[in-house]
Write an enzyme that holds these catalytic residues in place. Structure first.
Site, mmCIF file in Angstrom:
data_model
loop_
_atom_site.group_PDB
_atom_site.id
_atom_site.type_symbol
_atom_site.label_atom_id
_atom_site.label_comp_id
_atom_site.label_asym_id
_atom_site.label_seq_id
_atom_site.Cartn_x
_atom_site.Cartn_y
_atom_site.Cartn_z
ATOM 1 N N GLU A 291 33.791 36.844 3.387
ATOM 2 C CA GLU A 291 34.912 37.557 4.003
ATOM 3 C C GLU A 291 35.939 38.001 2.963
ATOM 4 O OE1 GLU A 291 34.580 38.525 7.031
ATOM 5 O OE2 GLU A 291 32.758 37.338 7.216
ATOM 6 N N GLU A 313 28.589 45.197 4.633
ATOM 7 C CA GLU A 313 27.951 43.899 4.862
ATOM 8 C C GLU A 313 27.002 43.484 3.742
ATOM 9 O OE1 GLU A 313 29.214 42.025 6.820
ATOM 10 O OE2 GLU A 313 30.284 43.371 8.148
#
Length: 839
Positions: A291, A313
């Site tokens: 993250e 991602e």
């Protein structure tokens, strides 16, 4: 709801530019709705019409440049803005918005432990419309000014530092340019641990009832956060771009985490109430690292349209694993990636629903189709492709390209073409061709080793079924001359396999000396490909896998055996026997957990027939009993805990685990914490050894949110017609279950041991799943397709019902994708069973 198409987004982005959102949220209006006031400052480049998205419970008023618009003009989630003239405009929208209980939009949760209430946002893809009016597409970035009115005693967290103005009103610092889906609010009576690092405010937050567990792990979480922050600043030239870094662990969160700038939200299962293994702590650390990487990949530079989700991602996945390895005590993260995460990518890439890592824009025509690509390909395959790119390009040039990309596109949007151009600026290699072969294609290459003996030497040939170029490391191993069983690495050899034609890939490679005992293609797992061993090496792997010295090599070999089972080339029982032989000697816990998970959930529950299943469970029980015996001295608590969990899940008889439950302990440890108590009780329910009174007594002892989920799971697992009927109605009729309680109920419902009792529900599943997905939306659709599917029903009847459902019943895209994947897995299981029966 009308989904946004790529063409519509492009047309709107050509017409308008958005400068600022001023948003006021009032969370004091009751348990059902909150008030939302949005003022949007935007500029129109030419005369024209467009629309703004909003999904209100009650649209109260709309004004454009001070002139009222008719709220009744709202068409589904679109409010038309017609007759716009060139120049600046101001749109004001006032509405009541509904709280969510499915993890979408503004999710509201009341903690059953202490009655405290929390609310947080998850605005990904198109759920911002549930919270405030917006031009909802990633390339219309703007700055955001946010105020929130909250009940007394609440703290409000947001993308920027928040200030309490009094009377429950909170103001967040103005953000830099953000995409709408990255705005975040988390409000409630949080328990917080705050500190500073390099002058930046850091905070971690959770529900008050979880405070003791957060406090116990706070230093570990903050140490990981600081280490990753420092390492990213060594890698990246652009500094962290926001004014604070908060991490909020929130209830009933659908994903693992969400990369909201300055306020990352995590599922609060990462605050451990019960014992966990060090591999599970490593997973939490990886998600923290993942993250934080998004602060650059996704937040500072954001995709232009959802076809480039891999730019978010895949990069965060790769950077998360790599940075954790470099900067923390978790130096074996790529082993866990190889044995667990990568298999997610391999499986997804062999289904009909596969797609390129970077699909053409035409393949992602709207937001509904984009949502389907958040899968093992965009995460695991994409990260594997980047790891291969680094091996081929070199890390220096790779990082140079990344930093150029950040510099060119910070606080803006970018595409695959932009990224490749940044890489090409720093290398003479043909990165455009690499991207075409790796990112624009589907499927898994297979690398097969052939070893041929010649006088005085042996020759290695690698053949490839596929078309991608690969840089691989081949491991060559001999048996130890002293003990005759341990395998000793003779050499690691780098081999380049060009794109075309490369069969054989790169000619013969001479291996001086006697024939090696074992040859492992892709030994260090640097590429994304299935491997097949030569027959001599396959025999050596089955006989001596635990004697291979490197845990990453062992992960590659376990994945090879796993793939062979799935492809019908290795009998499931042979895999189980290999696990029984080698897991007692396996030193890397990630490998143990990955192998046991596949053995228990896939081989025992799906790939073996009902008549073979008892033997498979007995073998797993015997293996776990051995592991428990070997760890009686306390030398490996993680291995012991893993074995205890798997033994519980595999128990075919209630006696042993009932004794553990009644005594509150496994003999020799561990003591039963809440997770183990609910796990044992769930298995006892499956076996019919307890009734609802025992479940209710356990819930009284543990009335927490996870206790409620455990009770829902257990009640659904009871082999009782009335319990099954009640669970089914709760999932598919009443629409009252939250996302987590729906999942817990679904996970308890289907049990292979109860196939006769459950048979009537197989046919009911498909129409009922379609109906609930239409009523409740994508989050519940995903849960219905993933967890409520009758995965135990491995037969052509279920396959036929499912295929008819997809063809005739119009499931929403999220459910359609899940059903297609489940049916492909079911067909694979049928094929494996047939192949096993014929052998």
């Amino acid at each position: 709801m009308s989904v946004l198409t790529r063409d519509e987004a492009q047309t709107r982005a050509q017409l308008i530019d958005v400068q600022r959102y001023t948003i006021g949220l009032d969370l004091t209006r009751g348990a059902d709705t909150f008030d939302s006031t949005t003022v949007i400052g935007f500029t129109t480049r030419a005369a024209g019409d467009t629309f703004v998205e909003v999904r209100p419970a009650d649209l109260r008023s709309v004004t454009l440049d001070g002139h009222p618009l008719d709220p009744a003009a709202l068409d589904d989630n679109r409010l038309p803005l017609t007759g716009l003239t060139p120049g600046p405009h101001e749109l004001r929208v006032e509405a009541a918005m509904a709280y969510s209980h499915t993890g979408e939009g503004m999710h509201r949760f009341t903690d059953p432990t202490d009655g405290e209430t929390y609310a947080y946002t998850q605005l990904f893809m198109e759920d911002v419309q549930r919270v405030f009016a917006a031009f909802d597409q990633p390339d219309l970035k703007a700055v955001f000014d946010l105020t929130v009115t909250a009940p007394d005693g609440w703290t409000v967290l947001a993308n920027g530092v928040t200030e309490h103005l009094g009377d429950g009103k909170w103001r967040a610092a103005t953000t830099p340019l953000l995409s709408t889906y990255l705005v975040a609010v988390a409000a409630g009576p949080w328990h917080s641990v705050r500190t500073e690092h390099r002058g930046l405010p850091f905070g971690i937050h959770c529900r008050r009832s979880l405070a003791p567990y957060l406090d116990a792990d706070a230093e570990e979480i903050l140490d990981i956060t600081r280490a990753c922050y420092d390492r990213y600043h060594e890698k990246f030239e652009e500094p962290y771009p926001f004014d604070s870094y908060d991490q909020a662990f929130v209830p009933e969160f659908n994903a693992g985490a969400m990369e909201n700038p300055g306020l990352v939200t995590f599922r609060d299962e990462f605050i451990h109430r019960s014992a966990v293994t060090d591999t599970e702590r490593q997973t939490r650390a990886m998600v923290i690292a993942h993250e934080m990487a998004h602060m650059w990949f996704g937040d500072l530079v954001t995709l232009q349209w959802w076809d480039d989700i891999w730019l978010n991602e895949s990069f965060a996945e790769y950077m998360g694993y790599q940075t954790l390895t470099e900067a923390t005590r978790f130096t074996g993260t790529w082993v866990d990636f190889g044995v667990a995460r990568k298999a997610w990518g391999y499986d997804a890439d062999q289904r009909p629903s596969t797609h390129p890592v970077a699909p053409d824009a035409e393949a992602v025509p709207d937001t509904a189709s984009a949502l389907l690509n958040f899968d093992g390909i965009s995460y695991a395959k994409g990260a594997s492709a980047l790891r291969q790119l680094v091996a081929w390009l070199g890390e220096k040039d790779f990082l140079a390209g990344i930093n150029t990309h950040f510099r060119r596109h910070k606080f803006a949007n970018a595409t695959l073409t932009d990224f490749i151009a940044s890489l090409a600026h720093h290398t003479d290699r043909d990165v455009h061709a690499w991207a075409d072969t790796w990112l624009r294609t589907t499927g898994v290459d297979t690398l097969t080793a052939t070893v041929t003996e010649h006088p005085g030497q042996t020759a290695l040939t690698l053949t490839r079924d596929g078309s991608r170029p690969h840089r691989v490391t081949v491991g060559v191993y001999d048996r130890d001359l002293i003990d005759g069983t341990t395998l000793v690495r003779r050499e690691l050899r780098d081999i380049d396999i060009p794109a075309i034609p490369a069969i054989p890939a790169d000619g013969e490679h001479s291996l001086p000396g006697p024939r090696p005992a074992l040859v492992v293609p892709n030994d260090q797992d640097l590429t994304y490909a299935k491997i097949r061993l030569d027959p001599h090496s396959e025999e050596a792997a089955l006989r001596a896998l635990s004697r291979v010295p490197d845990p990453l090599t062992r992960a590659v070999l376990w994945n090879c055996l796993r793939d062979m089972v799935r492809d019908g080339e290795l009998e499931p029982l042979t895999y189980l026997e290999a696990a029984r032989a080698h897991l007692p000697g396996e030193r890397e816990l990630a490998n143990v957990q990955g192998v046991l998970a596949f053995a228990r959930t896939q081989i025992a529950d799906r790939y073996t027939t009902p008549t073979e299943r008892p033997d498979a469970l007995a073998l797993l029980t015997d293996l776990c009993t051995d592991l428990i015996r070997r760890t009686e001295d306390g030398s490996n608590p993680g291995l012991r805990l893993t074995a205890v969990r798997t033994l519980i899940d595999s128990a075919a008889h209630a006696d042993t685990i009932r004794d553990w439950y009644d005594s509150g302990s496994v003999p020799g440890g561990p003591e039963l914490d809440p997770e183990l108590r609910w796990r044992i009780l769930g298995r006892l329910c499956v076996l019919g050894a307890v009734d609802d009174a025992v479940i209710e007594a356990e819930l009284t002892q543990d009335p927490s949110a996870t206790g409620r989920q455990g009770a829902a799971h257990c009640r659904a697992a009871l082999p009782d017609p009335e319990a099954k009927r009640a669970a089914w109605d709760a999932m598919f009729t009443t629409d009252e279950l939250s996302n987590y309680l729906f999942t817990a109920t679904a996970q308890g419902f289907w049990q292979p041991e109860q196939s006769d009792l459950l048979h009537p529900y197989v046919a009911r599943y498909f129409p009922d799943a379609v109906a609930v997905a239409h009523r409740r939306g994508p989050a519940i659709a995903d849960a219905a397709g993933r967890h409520a599917f009758p995965a135990h029903a491995i037969d052509t009847h279920t396959l036929t019902l499912g295929e008819s459902c997809i063809a005739d019943d119009d499931p929403i895209p999220a459910l359609r994708r899940r059903l297609a994947d489940q049916l492909d897995d079911l067909a694979r299981a049928l094929k494996i069973r047939t192949a096993t029966a014929a052998s």
